[in-house]
Scaffold this motif. Structure first.
Motif, PDB file in Angstrom:
ATOM      1  N   PHE A  87     -92.648  -7.069 -67.948  1.00  0.00           N
ATOM      2  CA  PHE A  87     -94.091  -7.039 -67.689  1.00  0.00           C
ATOM      3  C   PHE A  87     -94.616  -8.406 -67.280  1.00  0.00           C
ATOM      4  O   PHE A  87     -95.457  -8.528 -66.394  1.00  0.00           O
ATOM      5  CB  PHE A  87     -94.821  -6.535 -68.933  1.00  0.00           C
ATOM      6  N   TYR A  88     -94.127  -9.450 -67.954  1.00  0.00           N
ATOM      7  CA  TYR A  88     -94.613 -10.800 -67.675  1.00  0.00           C
ATOM      8  C   TYR A  88     -93.726 -11.567 -66.697  1.00  0.00           C
ATOM      9  O   TYR A  88     -93.889 -12.775 -66.525  1.00  0.00           O
ATOM     10  CB  TYR A  88     -94.757 -11.576 -68.985  1.00  0.00           C
ATOM     11  N   ASP A  89     -92.781 -10.873 -66.058  1.00  0.00           N
ATOM     12  CA  ASP A  89     -91.920 -11.485 -65.045  1.00  0.00           C
ATOM     13  C   ASP A  89     -91.169 -12.704 -65.582  1.00  0.00           C
ATOM     14  O   ASP A  89     -91.064 -13.736 -64.919  1.00  0.00           O
ATOM     15  CB  ASP A  89     -92.743 -11.887 -63.810  1.00  0.00           C
ATOM     16  N   LEU A  90     -90.633 -12.574 -66.772  1.00  0.00           N
ATOM     17  CA  LEU A  90     -89.831 -13.641 -67.362  1.00  0.00           C
ATOM     18  C   LEU A  90     -88.370 -13.460 -66.939  1.00  0.00           C
ATOM     19  O   LEU A  90     -87.926 -12.351 -66.647  1.00  0.00           O
ATOM     20  CB  LEU A  90     -89.954 -13.612 -68.882  1.00  0.00           C
ATOM     21  N   PRO A  91     -87.599 -14.548 -66.918  1.00  0.00           N
ATOM     22  CA  PRO A  91     -86.204 -14.434 -66.482  1.00  0.00           C
ATOM     23  C   PRO A  91     -85.359 -13.641 -67.475  1.00  0.00           C
ATOM     24  O   PRO A  91     -85.675 -13.564 -68.670  1.00  0.00           O
ATOM     25  CB  PRO A  91     -85.740 -15.891 -66.412  1.00  0.00           C
ATOM     26  N   LEU A  92     -84.275 -13.060 -66.979  1.00  0.00           N
ATOM     27  CA  LEU A  92     -83.381 -12.295 -67.847  1.00  0.00           C
ATOM     28  C   LEU A  92     -82.760 -13.176 -68.922  1.00  0.00           C
ATOM     29  O   LEU A  92     -82.333 -12.674 -69.961  1.00  0.00           O
ATOM     30  CB  LEU A  92     -82.270 -11.642 -67.022  1.00  0.00           C
ATOM     31  N   SER A  93     -82.728 -14.480 -68.690  1.00  0.00           N
ATOM     32  CA  SER A  93     -82.158 -15.416 -69.661  1.00  0.00           C
ATOM     33  C   SER A  93     -83.189 -15.886 -70.682  1.00  0.00           C
ATOM     34  O   SER A  93     -82.921 -16.811 -71.449  1.00  0.00           O
ATOM     35  CB  SER A  93     -81.589 -16.638 -68.927  1.00  0.00           C
ATOM     36  N   TYR A  94     -84.374 -15.229 -70.720  1.00  0.00           N
ATOM     37  CA  TYR A  94     -85.465 -15.715 -71.570  1.00  0.00           C
ATOM     38  C   TYR A  94     -85.036 -15.939 -73.022  1.00  0.00           C
ATOM     39  O   TYR A  94     -85.347 -16.967 -73.627  1.00  0.00           O
ATOM     40  CB  TYR A  94     -86.650 -14.748 -71.544  1.00  0.00           C
ATOM     41  N   LEU A  95     -84.345 -14.981 -73.621  1.00  0.00           N
ATOM     42  CA  LEU A  95     -84.035 -15.065 -75.047  1.00  0.00           C
ATOM     43  C   LEU A  95     -83.173 -16.288 -75.358  1.00  0.00           C
ATOM     44  O   LEU A  95     -83.373 -16.950 -76.381  1.00  0.00           O
ATOM     45  CB  LEU A  95     -83.340 -13.784 -75.514  1.00  0.00           C
ATOM     46  N   ASP A  96     -82.231 -16.582 -74.480  1.00  0.00           N
ATOM     47  CA  ASP A  96     -81.421 -17.789 -74.669  1.00  0.00           C
ATOM     48  C   ASP A  96     -82.225 -19.039 -74.334  1.00  0.00           C
ATOM     49  O   ASP A  96     -82.132 -20.052 -75.031  1.00  0.00           O
ATOM     50  CB  ASP A  96     -80.174 -17.726 -73.789  1.00  0.00           C
ATOM     51  N   ASP A  97     -83.024 -18.970 -73.277  1.00  0.00           N
ATOM     52  CA  ASP A  97     -83.806 -20.132 -72.858  1.00  0.00           C
ATOM     53  C   ASP A  97     -84.781 -20.570 -73.944  1.00  0.00           C
ATOM     54  O   ASP A  97     -84.971 -21.772 -74.176  1.00  0.00           O
ATOM     55  CB  ASP A  97     -84.594 -19.819 -71.584  1.00  0.00           C
ATOM     56  N   PHE A  98     -85.421 -19.613 -74.587  1.00  0.00           N
ATOM     57  CA  PHE A  98     -86.447 -19.936 -75.575  1.00  0.00           C
ATOM     58  C   PHE A  98     -85.875 -20.770 -76.712  1.00  0.00           C
ATOM     59  O   PHE A  98     -86.408 -21.826 -77.065  1.00  0.00           O
ATOM     60  CB  PHE A  98     -87.091 -18.659 -76.109  1.00  0.00           C
TER      61      PHE A  98
END
Length: 486
Positions: A420-431
């Motif tokens: 929905f917020y157009d975040l990267p697929l790697s968001y969980l690791d990136d965060f």
């Protein structure tokens, strides 16, 4: 508003907390719960994140234009499906409550089935249907066994509910009455009144300003044709994100996504919500006969794609976002006994959501408590966190973050928000990587960049009474307020 196949009462599900008024599906690290006992000891982590489920996230777009995020999870013979539409109250277009009513009516009727038959259909298959509408988004979800004999009829019914709602007049009248009863109930809730006023003050003429559930003036006039038109526009396939997690192959996931996408009205994504203008700072008071005064202190925060999100999240955890041990809780509750709880948070949305501090305190200490909280915020923005505060917050997040993918339901919520917020697929690791790498100066700079102690909007709700001086701080635990919050 949120409903399930068991038809939970609407009245009990009216959003009342101030932060919840702006809430969308969150991508933040969850608060440590009882399940954390199964995790490694925080002391053993030494700042490193414990093991988290490895997700193989895949994405594609259906022929009808819906974005899909899929993560296979073969551990259990079931799947979770969540559709997220840019169909929240920010799309009401001058008719407050239109989005909420449309979403609430989805499972009230389809051709040949009334609300009872729909509920019985899901229940007979061991499936669960859920839906809800918020400021940014509207959602609909399905949980089902993945075996074909349960999966196929559950998906067929789900596709009917999303694609062919009939919006029956009798159900519309019932849900309107429930909403109107909820508005009457809100009049006895000073915290709710304060939060409604706060959003008016923060957002003015912006679409986030009005309450998601509508108003006593707007709801009665909304008709069935308006719901049909909103559904055709806002529940279009091009306006949808499909998140799917469970015991499915890629080909099965593609077939499910295509089936659901094809059942939706056909059309494009709706335009993004414009950014709000900065509000005029200052205080508003709502007179209310109670022993406690509600204090809401806020300003515009960030949208969900802001590059400072991780730094602000960590900075807020230290200020007032993680319960006991925060600056606010230590100074306001533990040292002075002024409240049962004080919390702060960024509610990041498609457009700039609110940053908010909220608490209740004795009415005769409300002015002093407000001044204290504002001073604590100003001091924190000027000084930044200590190294110990930073290290403690990082350890806490390292321990709690794996819970954000502890279940398929958690994962599907994460995927839905990422899409929905157009975040990267790697968001969980990136965060987690970004959080663990933050320095004192980076957190201090981000907090000071986005928050201004001179730009605060304050709303209080409680009685006007003579004020007393605050008790001096005590380094030892103090007796908590004797008055239970109203």
């Amino acid at each position: 508003m949120k409903t399930e196949h068991r038809r939970l009462g609407l009245l009990g599900l009216i959003l009342s907390a101030a932060l919840a008024l702006g809430a969308c599906a969150s991508l933040s690290a969850p608060t440590l719960s009882g399940d954390a006992a199964k995790l490694q000891s925080l002391a053993e982590l030494d700042g490193q994140a414990p093991t988290r489920r490895t997700l193989e996230i895949q994405t594609w777009t259906t022929p009808q234009g819906a974005k899909v995020l899929f993560a296979p999870a073969r551990e259990l013979p079931m799947f979770d499906l969540r559709l997220t539409f840019a169909a929240g109250s920010s799309q009401d277009n001058g008719v407050p409550g239109l989005a909420t009513l449309t979403n609430a009516m989805l499972n009230e009727g389809v051709p040949g089935k009334d609300v009872g038959a729909i509920a019985a259909g899901f229940e007979g298959l061991g499936a669960e249907f859920g839906n809800g509408a918020y400021r940014d988004m509207a959602v609909a979800s399905l949980r089902s066994l993945s075996a074909k004999e349960q999966r196929d009829p559950a998906l067929a019914l789900f596709a009917e509910v999303l694609g062919k709602p009939t919006f029956p007049e009798d159900s519309l009248a019932r849900i309107k009455n429930q909403l109107l009863a909820g508005f009457e109930f809100q009049k006895q809730n000073p915290g709710k009144l304060a939060s409604l006023k706060l959003f008016e003050r923060l957002y003015g003429q912006h679409p986030y300003a009005h309450p998601s559930d509508g108003t006593a003036q707007s709801i009665p006039a909304i008709g069935r044709q308006q719901l049909q038109a909103f559904h055709a526009r806002a529940y279009a396939a091009g306006n949808a994100v499909i998140a799917l997690v469970g015991d499915l192959s890629r080909s099965e996931a593609e077939a499910i996504a295509n089936q659901v996408s094809a059942a939706l009205p056909q059309g494009p994504a709706l335009p993004r919500i414009a950014q709000p203008q900065a509000p005029k700072p200052g205080a508003s008071h709502i007179e209310f006969p109670s022993n406690q005064t509600h204090l809401l202190i806020a300003q515009l925060g960030i949208d969900r794609r802001d590059p400072d999100y991780a730094a602000l999240y960590l900075g807020n955890q230290i200020l007032g976002g993680s319960g006991f041990g925060t600056r606010l809780m230590t100074e306001v509750r533990e040292k002075r006994g002024l409240t049962y709880g004080v919390y702060s948070g960024f509610s990041a949305m498609q457009a700039r959501g609110p940053f908010m501090i909220n608490l209740q305190t004795r009415a005769d200490l409300s002015e002093g408590t407000l001044a204290l909280v504002k001073q604590l915020l100003a001091d924190y923005l000027r000084e930044g966190p200590t190294q110990q505060e930073l290290d403690n917050a990082k350890r806490q997040l390292a321990g709690s973050f794996p819970l954000s993918t502890a279940s398929n339901a958690d994962i599907v919520g994460q995927l839905a928000s990422m899409g929905f917020y157009d975040l990267p697929l790697s968001y969980l690791d990136d965060f987690m990587r970004d959080v663990q790498a933050l320095s004192i100066e980076q957190v201090k700079t981000a907090m000071a960049k986005h928050l201004d102690p001179e730009a605060l909007v304050v709303v209080t709700a409680g009685p006007t009474v003579a004020q007393k001086e605050l008790p001096p701080p005590n380094e030892d635990p103090v007796e908590q307020p004797s008055t239970v919050p109203h």
